[in-house]
Motif scaffolding. Sequence first.
Motif, PDB file in Angstrom:
ATOM      1  N   UNK A   1       0.754  -1.268   0.038  1.00 17.51           N
ATOM      2  CA  UNK A   1       0.206   0.083   0.017  1.00 17.51           C
ATOM      3  C   UNK A   1       0.911   1.228  -0.063  1.00 17.51           C
ATOM      4  N   UNK A   2       1.999   1.023   0.184  1.00 17.90           N
ATOM      5  CA  UNK A   2       3.245   2.234  -0.069  1.00 17.90           C
ATOM      6  C   UNK A   2       3.103   2.875  -1.368  1.00 17.90           C
ATOM      7  N   UNK A   3       3.377   4.129  -1.074  1.00 16.31           N
ATOM      8  CA  UNK A   3       3.918   4.812  -2.491  1.00 16.31           C
ATOM      9  C   UNK A   3       2.805   4.610  -3.769  1.00 16.31           C
ATOM     10  N   UNK A   4       1.551   5.279  -3.405  1.00 16.42           N
ATOM     11  CA  UNK A   4       0.570   4.959  -4.386  1.00 16.42           C
ATOM     12  C   UNK A   4       0.455   6.128  -5.584  1.00 16.42           C
ATOM     13  N   UNK A   5      -0.449   6.154  -6.435  1.00 19.96           N
ATOM     14  CA  UNK A   5      -0.448   7.049  -7.416  1.00 19.96           C
ATOM     15  C   UNK A   5      -1.850   7.921  -7.076  1.00 19.96           C
ATOM     16  N   UNK A   6      -1.384   9.111  -7.173  1.00 19.18           N
ATOM     17  CA  UNK A   6      -2.218  10.472  -6.719  1.00 19.18           C
ATOM     18  C   UNK A   6      -3.031  10.901  -8.201  1.00 19.18           C
ATOM     19  N   UNK A   7      -4.279  10.551  -8.381  1.00 13.55           N
ATOM     20  CA  UNK A   7      -5.191  11.093  -9.194  1.00 13.55           C
ATOM     21  C   UNK A   7      -5.923  12.308  -8.641  1.00 13.55           C
ATOM     22  N   UNK A   8      -6.621  13.233  -9.645  1.00 15.64           N
ATOM     23  CA  UNK A   8      -7.396  14.239  -9.426  1.00 15.64           C
ATOM     24  C   UNK A   8      -8.564  13.927  -9.960  1.00 15.64           C
ATOM     25  N   UNK A   9      -9.566  13.321  -8.994  1.00 16.81           N
ATOM     26  CA  UNK A   9     -10.945  12.860  -9.480  1.00 16.81           C
ATOM     27  C   UNK A   9     -11.791  14.042 -10.091  1.00 16.81           C
ATOM     28  N   UNK A  10     -12.646  13.806 -10.947  1.00 13.15           N
ATOM     29  CA  UNK A  10     -12.897  12.376 -11.713  1.00 13.15           C
ATOM     30  C   UNK A  10     -11.665  12.321 -12.726  1.00 13.15           C
ATOM     31  N   UNK A  11     -11.203  11.059 -12.520  1.00 17.16           N
ATOM     32  CA  UNK A  11      -9.828  10.714 -13.166  1.00 17.16           C
ATOM     33  C   UNK A  11     -10.178   9.743 -14.448  1.00 17.16           C
ATOM     34  N   UNK A  12      -9.620   9.484 -15.498  1.00 17.53           N
ATOM     35  CA  UNK A  12      -9.676   8.577 -16.394  1.00 17.53           C
ATOM     36  C   UNK A  12      -9.522   7.364 -15.746  1.00 17.53           C
ATOM     37  N   UNK A  13     -10.853   6.534 -15.925  1.00 13.33           N
ATOM     38  CA  UNK A  13     -11.007   5.198 -15.214  1.00 13.33           C
ATOM     39  C   UNK A  13      -9.856   4.123 -15.319  1.00 13.33           C
ATOM     40  N   UNK A  14      -9.161   4.184 -16.509  1.00 19.57           N
ATOM     41  CA  UNK A  14      -8.380   3.212 -16.677  1.00 19.57           C
ATOM     42  C   UNK A  14      -7.049   3.200 -15.883  1.00 19.57           C
TER      43      UNK A  14
ATOM     44  N   UNK B   1       2.018   9.677  -1.685  1.00 19.18           N
ATOM     45  CA  UNK B   1       2.109   8.941  -3.091  1.00 19.18           C
ATOM     46  C   UNK B   1       3.502   9.320  -3.809  1.00 19.18           C
ATOM     47  N   UNK B   2       3.610   8.389  -4.946  1.00 20.16           N
ATOM     48  CA  UNK B   2       4.989   8.683  -5.603  1.00 20.16           C
ATOM     49  C   UNK B   2       4.963   9.519  -6.484  1.00 20.16           C
ATOM     50  N   UNK B   3       3.724  10.043  -7.183  1.00 21.55           N
ATOM     51  CA  UNK B   3       3.539  10.627  -8.261  1.00 21.55           C
ATOM     52  C   UNK B   3       2.200  10.980  -8.340  1.00 21.55           C
ATOM     53  N   UNK B   4       2.056  12.369  -9.129  1.00 21.50           N
ATOM     54  CA  UNK B   4       0.990  12.930  -9.204  1.00 21.50           C
ATOM     55  C   UNK B   4       0.467  12.590 -11.087  1.00 21.50           C
ATOM     56  N   UNK B   5      -0.679  12.279 -11.169  1.00 23.56           N
ATOM     57  CA  UNK B   5      -1.244  12.569 -12.726  1.00 23.56           C
ATOM     58  C   UNK B   5      -1.894  13.547 -12.841  1.00 23.56           C
TER      59      UNK B   5
END
Length: 434
Positions: free
Chosen positions: A123-136, A178-182
Amino acid sequence: MKPQMSRHFSNRKPSAIRLAQIKFAERKDNTKPVNTAIGNVSLPLHPAISERMFNLNKEDSPFKEGVVKYTATVGMEETNQAFLNIIASSGFSTEGLYSQVTNGGSQAMEMVILGVCGDAGSTDHPLLLIDAAYTNYNAMAARVGRRTVSVSRTLGEDGNFSLPSMEEIETVIEKEKPSAMVVIPYDNPTGQFYSLEAMKTLAEICVKHNIWMISDEAYRELFYTKDVTSSIWGVTDKDVPGIEGRRISIETSSKVWNGCGLRIGALVTDRKDFHEKSVAECTADLCSNAIGQYMFGALAHESHDALGKWYESQRNYYSKMLVSLTEEFKELVPGIIVSNPDASLYSVIDVRNVVDENFNAQDFVLFCAREGKVDIKGEELTLLVAPMAGFYSLPEGAPNPGRTQMRIAYVEKPERMALVPALFASLLEQYKQR
């Protein structure tokens, strides 16, 4: 006794953007779909790409003898140059950038998640999304055993999606690590446009918290405001000291170039070691579609002026539909909320003001796919759209704004897209009166 499937397969459901099409395929009547659920554009390829498609046996074609060999895993040099030429045509420097051809933008997404997130199952270092985000992004993360977290936007009554405050984003970063922001500057699914200044602000957060900045630029140049072109490649150390070396963009032939079925994309970064490891990971896939690479490689030789004219033609095409259909939706369904058409080729429609508390967008989508139909000039039609619940990553038990929201892609031919507001209005009434 039969062997069991994995838990991942057993729990897997179709993507929200494919659900309607899958269910419609099970129908036995003569109803025809107007399919706005998938961003499967109906425009022809860029002429330079088409020219190669129709002339695979020309003397200078590598396929003239009918032989299709593997390419290098990193992709054909010409194809990588095409992606860099495209970035440069938008006014950004490509010095120090490394490009790798992928199987569409989808494989680039998967490589990003594998390359920057924590170990599988952790569960460490997840990916950060800005919702609503591309579902894939959620689907790809689940496939490789990684986690996503999110900060949410809200669709206002005026059709504007609110950007989360920097404080909200930093709160999530400090809690979830998180490890990254999309970021999707020309946003799918919302149609929101992230200006270059907004990108710089987000970049400052990435530097402050030492995380990667991933920019999904599938729709770069498809914006309908008076802003300048926005891109991660427009944010440098001069603007945000420290941003260089943490930048990655996801590129594709699918949308701006109308090559959805080519399945050619690219992963571009200014970090050499990330590029090398990504290529190493992809050696297990051997290479991307060789014929598709050759076709797309034609854009390596197009002038920036010619590419600029192509962008303008695409913007003119989509902006007219986006504006006219937005107004017609509001006229035919009073109280409906339609996101403002600022960028990409999508609208989010929210019916929260015109339905009761039991309404569920996915149920409505399935109704349209399975049984709904409207007679228009003697032709029985239904509308396929994407339910939005799957575009949100929310804590368990949290209310999902997607319950009353759907995404419409402006991908059918103009005469078919013109039918969409009336189709939607009629089908919604049918659904409510069941």
